[in-house]
Design an enzyme around this catalytic site. Structure first.
Site, PDB file in Angstrom:
ATOM      1  N   HIS A 208      -4.810  -3.238   6.390  1.00  0.00           N
ATOM      2  CA  HIS A 208      -4.576  -3.526   4.971  1.00  0.00           C
ATOM      3  C   HIS A 208      -5.918  -3.944   4.370  1.00  0.00           C
ATOM      4  O   HIS A 208      -6.229  -5.123   4.234  1.00  0.00           O
ATOM      5  CB  HIS A 208      -3.532  -4.634   4.788  1.00  0.00           C
ATOM      6  CG  HIS A 208      -3.498  -5.124   3.361  1.00  0.00           C
ATOM      7  ND1 HIS A 208      -3.026  -4.344   2.323  1.00  0.00           N
ATOM      8  CD2 HIS A 208      -3.912  -6.282   2.791  1.00  0.00           C
ATOM      9  CE1 HIS A 208      -3.155  -5.016   1.188  1.00  0.00           C
ATOM     10  NE2 HIS A 208      -3.700  -6.193   1.448  1.00  0.00           N
TER      11      HIS A 208
ATOM     12  N   ASP B 143       0.842  -1.203   0.000  1.00  0.00           N
ATOM     13  CA  ASP B 143       0.000   0.000   0.000  1.00  0.00           C
ATOM     14  C   ASP B 143       0.880   1.258   0.000  1.00  0.00           C
ATOM     15  O   ASP B 143       0.577   2.236  -0.677  1.00  0.00           O
ATOM     16  CB  ASP B 143      -0.911  -0.004   1.234  1.00  0.00           C
ATOM     17  CG  ASP B 143      -1.678  -1.319   1.333  1.00  0.00           C
ATOM     18  OD1 ASP B 143      -2.444  -1.613   0.415  1.00  0.00           O
ATOM     19  OD2 ASP B 143      -1.474  -2.059   2.317  1.00  0.00           O
TER      20      ASP B 143
HETATM   21  N1  NAD Z   1      -0.975  -7.869   2.510  1.00  0.00           N
HETATM   22  C1  NAD Z   1      -0.934  -7.636   1.210  1.00  0.00           C
HETATM   23  O1  NAD Z   1      -0.489  -6.566   0.769  1.00  0.00           O
HETATM   24  C2  NAD Z   1      -1.421  -8.666   0.221  1.00  0.00           C
HETATM   25  C3  NAD Z   1      -1.370  -8.395  -1.157  1.00  0.00           C
HETATM   26  C4  NAD Z   1      -1.795  -9.360  -2.054  1.00  0.00           C
HETATM   27  C5  NAD Z   1      -2.290 -10.575  -1.595  1.00  0.00           C
HETATM   28  N2  NAD Z   1      -2.359 -10.807  -0.258  1.00  0.00           N
HETATM   29  C6  NAD Z   1      -2.841 -12.089   0.270  1.00  0.00           C
HETATM   30  O2  NAD Z   1      -1.791 -13.037   0.211  1.00  0.00           O
HETATM   31  C7  NAD Z   1      -2.322 -14.357   0.243  1.00  0.00           C
HETATM   32  C8  NAD Z   1      -1.673 -15.241  -0.808  1.00  0.00           C
HETATM   33  O3  NAD Z   1      -1.980 -14.775  -2.101  1.00  0.00           O
HETATM   34  P1  NAD Z   1      -1.611 -15.673  -3.396  1.00  0.00           P
HETATM   35  O4  NAD Z   1      -1.993 -14.853  -4.571  1.00  0.00           O
HETATM   36  O5  NAD Z   1      -0.242 -16.205  -3.297  1.00  0.00           O
HETATM   37  O6  NAD Z   1      -2.660 -16.860  -3.215  1.00  0.00           O
HETATM   38  P2  NAD Z   1      -2.606 -18.340  -3.827  1.00  0.00           P
HETATM   39  O7  NAD Z   1      -3.967 -18.883  -3.659  1.00  0.00           O
HETATM   40  O8  NAD Z   1      -1.968 -18.324  -5.171  1.00  0.00           O
HETATM   41  O9  NAD Z   1      -1.607 -19.107  -2.857  1.00  0.00           O
HETATM   42  C9  NAD Z   1      -1.888 -19.374  -1.524  1.00  0.00           C
HETATM   43  C10 NAD Z   1      -1.189 -20.674  -1.177  1.00  0.00           C
HETATM   44  O10 NAD Z   1      -1.292 -20.838   0.232  1.00  0.00           O
HETATM   45  C11 NAD Z   1      -1.413 -22.224   0.469  1.00  0.00           C
HETATM   46  N3  NAD Z   1      -1.950 -22.441   1.815  1.00  0.00           N
HETATM   47  C12 NAD Z   1      -3.232 -22.359   2.238  1.00  0.00           C
HETATM   48  N4  NAD Z   1      -3.315 -22.700   3.534  1.00  0.00           N
HETATM   49  C13 NAD Z   1      -2.051 -22.978   3.955  1.00  0.00           C
HETATM   50  C14 NAD Z   1      -1.493 -23.392   5.184  1.00  0.00           C
HETATM   51  N5  NAD Z   1      -2.272 -23.626   6.246  1.00  0.00           N
HETATM   52  N6  NAD Z   1      -0.163 -23.580   5.251  1.00  0.00           N
HETATM   53  C15 NAD Z   1       0.629 -23.393   4.175  1.00  0.00           C
HETATM   54  N7  NAD Z   1       0.149 -23.020   2.959  1.00  0.00           N
HETATM   55  C16 NAD Z   1      -1.170 -22.817   2.863  1.00  0.00           C
HETATM   56  C17 NAD Z   1      -2.332 -22.704  -0.648  1.00  0.00           C
HETATM   57  O11 NAD Z   1      -2.206 -24.110  -0.849  1.00  0.00           O
HETATM   58  C18 NAD Z   1      -1.820 -21.895  -1.830  1.00  0.00           C
HETATM   59  O12 NAD Z   1      -0.837 -22.607  -2.562  1.00  0.00           O
HETATM   60  C19 NAD Z   1      -3.841 -14.174   0.067  1.00  0.00           C
HETATM   61  O13 NAD Z   1      -4.451 -14.256   1.343  1.00  0.00           O
HETATM   62  C20 NAD Z   1      -3.960 -12.767  -0.473  1.00  0.00           C
HETATM   63  O14 NAD Z   1      -5.223 -12.188  -0.165  1.00  0.00           O
HETATM   64  C21 NAD Z   1      -1.929  -9.876   0.651  1.00  0.00           C
END
Ligand code: NAD
Length: 344
Positions: A196, A168
């Site tokens: 966030h 952000d």
């Molecule tokens: N804070 C930020 O600025 C920000 C920005 C973008 C995305 N995000 C968040 O980041 C997260 C990941 O995004 P992504 O695009 O990589 O998603 P994605 O779905 O591509 O990948 C998430 C991965 O996490 C794994 N996972 C789920 N539960 C788990 C657990 N208990 N232990 C280990 N692995 C586990 C899944 O199997 C999957 O492979 C999402 O929650 C998204 O909303 C945050």
């Protein structure tokens, strides 16, 4: 371990990355292995946590590609489906994996699904990570997930659990630079406050552009308070949704860059300039104690401190109160669900 002494910087650093089979995990690990997070003189050991079978398989594939890069700094890659093993000896935890919000899922369902993940990971970090563990939570809702993890980690100071708002911060920098026809490197003292989420408050009132108050520079470009509240703030706060709409998928490389920048600043320092991090409030700026809220922080020598030099006027206070209220509501919801541990 993370001192400026070059001798000790050359010790390998163990990084546990969760969600390693997902998009952000994939975009993050190659840059870490290339030395972009901890520097070209610091070897790294990667421990990847995923859920079987698909997540683990995807992490295995990514590990094969890491091998094919023959990174000189990459000492080892290990893959786990058990959090306690994955966090064994970790100096850094990058908690990216989270339960996605699926169709028909209510907010409480999402908090509950993630609460289970982050309470387990917080407990595992407490039991098996290294004494100097530093954690950034990326998985959403990042601030509250970080709070849940901290509350289940009795052996780790809660201040070591942080949430990612650097993406952000970067978005706000880029929008402000574009609006004033300046370079991002000319902009100082920008800040993201609060959650966030769409309620976050990107604050330009304290910002300086090439040594001048950002407001004056904005005015010269025909941008008044109306522009700040009607264009700039919603643009930054809703940028994630805009990316989804245009790209057809959520932010990945920019989120990975945010996470890498967050850890790099924390460990190697922020050069005396504030950056935004979601950190535990002790009541600074009137933000209720005991929530993880974004603040401007200055990082030095492996530590961070909230920058206390910002002025908050009535305009800013209104926005901060709103985003803090959302964090308090999220905290109350997870408390009601019995997801908050004892150690905050
Ligand atoms: N804070 C930020 O600025 C920000 C920005 C973008 C995305 N995000 C968040 O980041 C997260 C990941 O995004 P992504 O695009 O990589 O998603 P994605 O779905 O591509 O990948 C998430 C991965 O996490 C794994 N996972 C789920 N539960 C788990 C657990 N208990 N232990 C280990 N692995 C586990 C899944 O199997 C999957 O492979 C999402 O929650 C998204 O909303 C945050």
């Amino acid at each position: 371990m993370f001192t400026s002494d070059s001798q000790s910087q050359k010790k390998p650093v163990t990084i546990t990355l969760t969600g390693a089979g997902g998009q952000i995990g994939y975009a993050t690990m190659f840059r870490i292995a290339a030395g972009e997070m901890l520097g070209a003189d610091t070897p790294v050991r990667l421990r990847l946590l995923e859920i079987p079978p698909r997540g683990v398989k995807a992490a295995e594939g990514a590990a094969m590609e890491l091998e094919d890069c023959a990174f000189e700094l990459l000492e080892s890659v290990d893959i786990f489906d058990d959090p306690q093993q994955a966090f064994e000896g970790a100096n850094i935890g990058m908690l990216i994996g989270a339960h996605p919000r699926t169709a028909g899922m209510e907010r409480a369902d999402l908090l509950e699904a993630n609460g289970a993940i982050f309470s387990q990971q917080g407990a595992a970090i407490s039991k098996s990570a290294a004494d100097d563990i530093k954690v950034v939570v990326v998985g959403n809702p990042a601030n509250t997930n970080a709070l849940i993890a901290a509350s289940h980690a009795p052996d780790v100071p809660s201040e070591r659990f942080t949430a990612l708002t650097r993406l952000d911060h970067h978005r706000a920098l880029a929008q402000l630079a574009a609006a004033t026809n300046t370079r991002v490197s000319d902009i100082k003292k920008l800040a993201i406050w609060g959650n966030h989420s769409a309620s976050q408050y990107p604050d330009v009132f304290n910002a300086r552009i090439a040594g001048r108050a950002a407001r004056g520079v904005l005015r010269e470009h025909g941008k008044d308070e109306q522009w700040i509240s009607g264009v700039f703030i919603p643009k930054v706060a809703k940028r994630g949704a805009e990316i989804i709409e245009v790209r057809g998928g959520s932010s990945v490389a920019s989120a990975a860059h945010g996470a890498i920048s967050h850890m790099r600043s924390w460990i190697l320092g922020s050069g005396g300039e504030p950056v935004s991090m979601g950190v535990l409030s002790a009541g600074q700026y009137g933000v209720t104690e005991g929530i993880i809220s974004s603040f401007p922080v200055i990082c030095d020598n492996g530590c961070y401190e909230i920058d206390n030099s910002y002025e908050i006027d009535e305009f800013s206070q209104k926005y901060i109160d709103k985003t803090v209220q959302e964090l308090l509501d999220e905290k109350e919801a997870v408390k009601t669900l019995g997801l908050l541990g004892e150690s905050l």
